[in-house]
Design a protein around this motif. Structure first.
Motif, PDB file in Angstrom:
ATOM      1  N   UNK A 157       0.833  -1.204   0.000  1.00 34.74           N
ATOM      2  CA  UNK A 157       0.000   0.000   0.000  1.00 34.74           C
ATOM      3  C   UNK A 157       0.864   1.250   0.000  1.00 34.74           C
ATOM      4  N   UNK A 158       1.922   1.247   0.775  1.00 38.79           N
ATOM      5  CA  UNK A 158       2.846   2.384   0.800  1.00 38.79           C
ATOM      6  C   UNK A 158       3.487   2.580  -0.570  1.00 38.79           C
ATOM      7  N   UNK A 159       3.930   1.481  -1.180  1.00 38.90           N
ATOM      8  CA  UNK A 159       4.553   1.566  -2.508  1.00 38.90           C
ATOM      9  C   UNK A 159       3.552   2.070  -3.540  1.00 38.90           C
ATOM     10  N   UNK A 160       2.342   1.532  -3.528  1.00 41.10           N
ATOM     11  CA  UNK A 160       1.328   1.934  -4.499  1.00 41.10           C
ATOM     12  C   UNK A 160       0.999   3.411  -4.414  1.00 41.10           C
ATOM     13  N   UNK A 200      -7.560   3.841 -11.844  1.00 46.47           N
ATOM     14  CA  UNK A 200      -6.731   2.856 -11.140  1.00 46.47           C
ATOM     15  C   UNK A 200      -6.659   3.179  -9.656  1.00 46.47           C
ATOM     16  N   UNK A 201      -6.551   4.461  -9.335  1.00 47.42           N
ATOM     17  CA  UNK A 201      -6.502   4.891  -7.940  1.00 47.42           C
ATOM     18  C   UNK A 201      -7.807   4.579  -7.224  1.00 47.42           C
ATOM     19  N   UNK A 202      -8.921   4.893  -7.855  1.00 47.96           N
ATOM     20  CA  UNK A 202     -10.234   4.670  -7.241  1.00 47.96           C
ATOM     21  C   UNK A 202     -10.485   3.178  -7.020  1.00 47.96           C
ATOM     22  N   UNK A 203     -10.169   2.371  -8.023  1.00 43.45           N
ATOM     23  CA  UNK A 203     -10.374   0.916  -7.902  1.00 43.45           C
ATOM     24  C   UNK A 203      -9.483   0.353  -6.801  1.00 43.45           C
ATOM     25  N   UNK A 204      -8.251   0.848  -6.711  1.00 49.11           N
ATOM     26  CA  UNK A 204      -7.340   0.390  -5.658  1.00 49.11           C
ATOM     27  C   UNK A 204      -7.911   0.682  -4.281  1.00 49.11           C
ATOM     28  N   UNK A 210     -12.353  -3.243   0.815  1.00 48.70           N
ATOM     29  CA  UNK A 210     -13.026  -4.532   0.993  1.00 48.70           C
ATOM     30  C   UNK A 210     -12.076  -5.622   1.505  1.00 48.70           C
ATOM     31  N   UNK A 211     -10.805  -5.533   1.138  1.00 46.77           N
ATOM     32  CA  UNK A 211      -9.874  -6.570   1.574  1.00 46.77           C
ATOM     33  C   UNK A 211      -9.572  -6.465   3.061  1.00 46.77           C
ATOM     34  N   UNK A 212      -9.778  -5.268   3.620  1.00 41.60           N
ATOM     35  CA  UNK A 212      -9.560  -5.089   5.061  1.00 41.60           C
ATOM     36  C   UNK A 212     -10.870  -4.947   5.825  1.00 41.60           C
ATOM     37  N   UNK A 213     -11.988  -5.134   5.148  1.00 34.33           N
ATOM     38  CA  UNK A 213     -13.292  -5.012   5.786  1.00 34.33           C
ATOM     39  C   UNK A 213     -13.462  -6.091   6.853  1.00 34.33           C
ATOM     40  N   UNK A 214     -13.820  -5.675   8.039  1.00 34.16           N
ATOM     41  CA  UNK A 214     -14.031  -6.628   9.126  1.00 34.16           C
ATOM     42  C   UNK A 214     -12.792  -6.907   9.940  1.00 34.16           C
ATOM     43  N   UNK A 215     -11.631  -6.493   9.460  1.00 33.19           N
ATOM     44  CA  UNK A 215     -10.409  -6.692  10.226  1.00 33.19           C
ATOM     45  C   UNK A 215     -10.344  -5.653  11.335  1.00 33.19           C
ATOM     46  N   UNK A 407       0.001  -0.631  -9.087  1.00 31.83           N
ATOM     47  CA  UNK A 407       0.850  -0.698 -10.288  1.00 31.83           C
ATOM     48  C   UNK A 407       0.238  -1.528 -11.414  1.00 31.83           C
ATOM     49  N   UNK A 408      -0.413  -2.637 -11.053  1.00 35.35           N
ATOM     50  CA  UNK A 408      -1.048  -3.486 -12.070  1.00 35.35           C
ATOM     51  C   UNK A 408      -2.212  -2.750 -12.727  1.00 35.35           C
ATOM     52  N   UNK A 409      -3.053  -2.126 -11.911  1.00 33.21           N
ATOM     53  CA  UNK A 409      -4.207  -1.396 -12.437  1.00 33.21           C
ATOM     54  C   UNK A 409      -3.775  -0.203 -13.280  1.00 33.21           C
ATOM     55  N   UNK A 410      -2.667   0.410 -12.922  1.00 31.17           N
ATOM     56  CA  UNK A 410      -2.146   1.526 -13.717  1.00 31.17           C
ATOM     57  C   UNK A 410      -1.797   1.071 -15.129  1.00 31.17           C
ATOM     58  N   UNK A 411      -1.113  -0.063 -15.224  1.00 29.89           N
ATOM     59  CA  UNK A 411      -0.758  -0.598 -16.539  1.00 29.89           C
ATOM     60  C   UNK A 411      -2.009  -0.959 -17.338  1.00 29.89           C
TER      61      UNK A 411
END
Length: 438
Positions: A157-160, A200-204, A210-215, A407-411
């Motif tokens: 996340x920091x790198x992105x 790409x930013x918005x999708x990220x 969602x990947x951290x939802x509930x954590x 980075x993937x979504x940017x490409x």
């Protein structure tokens, strides 16, 4: 276009390095089983053994020239200062205080989203992904240690977020290189670039939510003293006003020391010890960067980079093909150099010629150069950004890749923009008024 074929065999040292670095880890299941410095030294020996027309002395001098390249040395200095700042701030208690503040203010499922936004905001103002990572990676480590969030996710996340700003900032060296090589205006390139990478930013951000939802946090937020957070605040503010990254990091080191002396966190001897330990902790990545610079210079001289240029441009038939070729050219060059600025400098002049021949707007070409170089830079495990977060978090660089969403979504967004000729605009009237072809 007439383009010499170069020499694909010259890329052998890089292939050996990647094979040793990744291959041994994949086979053994332990990516620390084969030291990365040994891998790059073996690659350097192979590079020095090639090209028998030159004497060993000449090749060693050529290697030293590449190892001491301006961009390489600047990266090394940033590594050392980043290590010193991280060590002193941690010793003074800044990391714990910042994490406790974050846990107090944000719900557990928004910590990572907030971390990405902060990294993006800092890097676009600071103009450097490395300086942003140096400031935020320790905070990401603290957040991961105090929550259920995995360390690789926090570091990715920091790198992105850092690559988002590095790709767009008006003072970023990649942006400056892209604009200068394409003879366009900074603000024009920004508008085109931003419209491409914003999705790409918005999708990220949605994915991170969602990947951290509930954590939830595994610990309760502790007490924190604002004065201990002050070094990070000062670093962020000075970054936002565009202060040089060296001044930013040096200021953070000095301020952390002053606060530590005042509140008794450490004695002068412990302060200087933390500075030294922090710098020594960056020794491996500094040496790796230096050796990569030397190997790349030998590869370039032996025709490896030229071979990439040839294969990226030999089948161009249309304006869209020209843009795909530019994307492939800068991406492949970045894979070899592990430096997005250097890859733009190498690929830029040829990209300009391609754009002029196929009437591709220079604003679009500058954006393509910057987007795909930054995308690759955020994905290669031997790139400075991932190496820095991996060293800070004491994790494998490869463990960061599965979470490298931005980075993937940017490409992907870059490829979609080329395919559907987005954004749509007409050429500036300096040369012609005909619509630009994409």
């Amino acid at each position: 276009m007439n383009q010499e074929k170069g020499n694909l065999l010259a890329l052998l040292p890089l292939l050996i390095f990647v094979a040793l670095f990744l291959g041994v880890g994949i086979i053994s299941g332990d990516f620390y089983s084969f030291p990365v410095l040994v891998a790059i030294i073996i690659a350097a020996v192979v590079a020095l053994a090639m090209n028998r027309k030159d004497s060993l002395n000449v090749k060693v001098e050529r290697f030293a020239k590449g190892a001491g390249h301006l961009d390489i040395m600047i990266m090394v200095f940033i590594f050392l200062l980043a290590g010193a700042f991280s060590g002193v701030a941690d010793k003074m208690g800044a990391v714990d205080a910042t994490v406790n503040l974050a846990l107090s203010v944000l719900p557990g499922n928004l910590l990572i989203v907030g971390l990405f936004v902060i990294a993006a905001f800092i890097s676009i103002s600071m103009g450097t992904s490395m300086g942003t990572i140096a400031a935020l990676a320790p905070i990401g480590v603290g957040i991961s240690n105090g929550t259920d969030i995995s360390m690789p996710l926090a570091m990715a996340t920091v790198v992105g977020g850092s690559m988002f700003g590095d790709n767009l900032s008006f003072i970023s060296d990649t942006t400056i290189a892209a604009v200068r090589t394409q003879k366009t205006e900074m603000k024009d390139k920004f508008k085109v670039n931003f419209s491409i990478v914003l999705p790409a930013c918005i999708i990220t951000l949605i994915i991170l939510f969602f990947i951290t939802l509930g954590q939830q946090s595994s610990v309760n937020a502790g007490n924190y003293e604002w004065i201990k957070i002050l070094p990070y605040i000062v670093v962020l503010i000075t970054a936002l006003i565009g202060l040089n990254v060296f001044a930013v990091l040096l200021g953070g080191i000095v301020l952390s020391g002053i606060i530590g002396f005042i509140d008794g966190s450490f004695a002068p001897s412990e302060y200087f010890g933390a500075v030294a330990d922090g710098m020594l902790g960056m020794g491996e990545i500094a040496f790796l960067s230096i050796f990569i610079g030397g190997v790349v210079e030998l590869i370039r001289h032996n025709g490896g980079i030229q071979a990439l240029l040839y294969f990226a441009t030999r089948k161009i038939r249309s304006p869209k093909g020209a843009q795909y070729a530019t994307a492939g050219l800068v991406a492949s060059t970045n894979l070899c150099t592990a430096n997005n600025t250097i890859s733009i400098i190498i690929a830029g002049p040829l990209a300009k010629s391609i754009s002029d021949e196929y009437k591709v707007d220079n604003r679009k070409t500058a954006s393509v150069l910057d987007i795909f170089s930054c995308s690759i830079q955020g994905l290669i495990p031997y790139g400075a950004q991932i190496l820095l977060v991996a060293e800070t978090a004491k994790i494998s660089p490869l463990s960061v890749l599965p979470y490298s969403f931005y980075p993937v979504l940017t490409a992907i967004c870059g490829l979609i923009a080329i395919k559907f000729a987005l954004p749509r605009f007409t050429r500036k009237k300096t040369h012609t008024t005909e619509p630009v072809r994409s």
